[in-house]
Motif scaffolding. Structure first.
Motif, short mmCIF file in Angstrom:
data_model
loop_
_atom_site.label_atom_id
_atom_site.label_comp_id
_atom_site.label_asym_id
_atom_site.label_seq_id
_atom_site.Cartn_x
_atom_site.Cartn_y
_atom_site.Cartn_z
N ILE A 288 0.84 -1.20 0.00
CA ILE A 288 0.00 0.00 0.00
C ILE A 288 0.87 1.25 0.00
O ILE A 288 0.61 2.21 -0.74
CB ILE A 288 -0.96 -0.02 1.21
CG1 ILE A 288 -1.98 -1.14 1.05
CG2 ILE A 288 -1.66 1.32 1.38
CD1 ILE A 288 -2.82 -1.41 2.28
N PHE A 289 1.92 1.25 0.82
CA PHE A 289 2.84 2.39 0.86
C PHE A 289 3.50 2.61 -0.51
O PHE A 289 3.60 3.74 -0.98
CB PHE A 289 3.90 2.16 1.94
CG PHE A 289 4.94 3.24 2.00
CD1 PHE A 289 4.63 4.49 2.53
CD2 PHE A 289 6.22 3.01 1.53
CE1 PHE A 289 5.59 5.49 2.59
CE2 PHE A 289 7.17 4.00 1.58
CZ PHE A 289 6.86 5.25 2.11
N THR A 290 3.93 1.53 -1.15
CA THR A 290 4.57 1.63 -2.45
C THR A 290 3.60 2.19 -3.50
O THR A 290 3.98 3.04 -4.31
CB THR A 290 5.08 0.25 -2.90
OG1 THR A 290 5.94 -0.27 -1.89
CG2 THR A 290 5.81 0.32 -4.22
N LEU A 291 2.37 1.73 -3.47
CA LEU A 291 1.37 2.25 -4.42
C LEU A 291 1.09 3.73 -4.18
O LEU A 291 0.92 4.50 -5.13
CB LEU A 291 0.09 1.43 -4.33
CG LEU A 291 0.18 0.00 -4.86
CD1 LEU A 291 -1.11 -0.76 -4.58
CD2 LEU A 291 0.49 0.00 -6.34
#
Length: 114
Positions: A5-8
């Motif tokens: 989620i953080f990467t997205l």
């Protein structure tokens, strides 16, 4: 899952930033000058960074697998060799270990005479 989620979210912010900066910029490389949209520079830099991190992760994974394989081979080799069942000297109490004469030639009193 949190990492995904953080990467997205980071990818979304980079894409929004890149699209908002679409003005052409001059790129100088030695004698070569080109006008390129800034969006391509930003996305290209982000892609290059992602590829570098990806290849470093793959390299680390191969190194880790190699270490695990080497340890497994060492364990198999250790199991196949005959074991020496002698007790290491550091585990034997000092009063049970025979001592030799000291450099002055006097006999140690750790062992009873005889």
């Amino acid at each position: 899952m949190i990492f995904l989620i953080f990467t997205l979210l980071v990818a979304l912010f980079v894409a929004i930033f890149a699209v908002q900066n679409a003005a052409p910029v001059a790129i100088n490389f030695f004698w070569y000058v080109a006008k390129v949209p800034l969006v391509l520079i930003i996305l290209g830099a982000a892609l290059a960074g992602a590829l570098i991190v990806f290849f470093m992760a793959i390299w680390r994974e191969f190194r880790l697998k190699g270490t695990v394989r080497a340890q497994a081979k060492a364990e198999i080799k250790a199991k196949s060799e005959p074991q020496d069942h002698a007790v290491p000297k550091d585990l034997v109490p000092k009063d049970m270990v025979p001592t030799e004469t000291n450099p002055a030639g006097k006999e140690d009193t750790a062992l009873p005479p005889g």
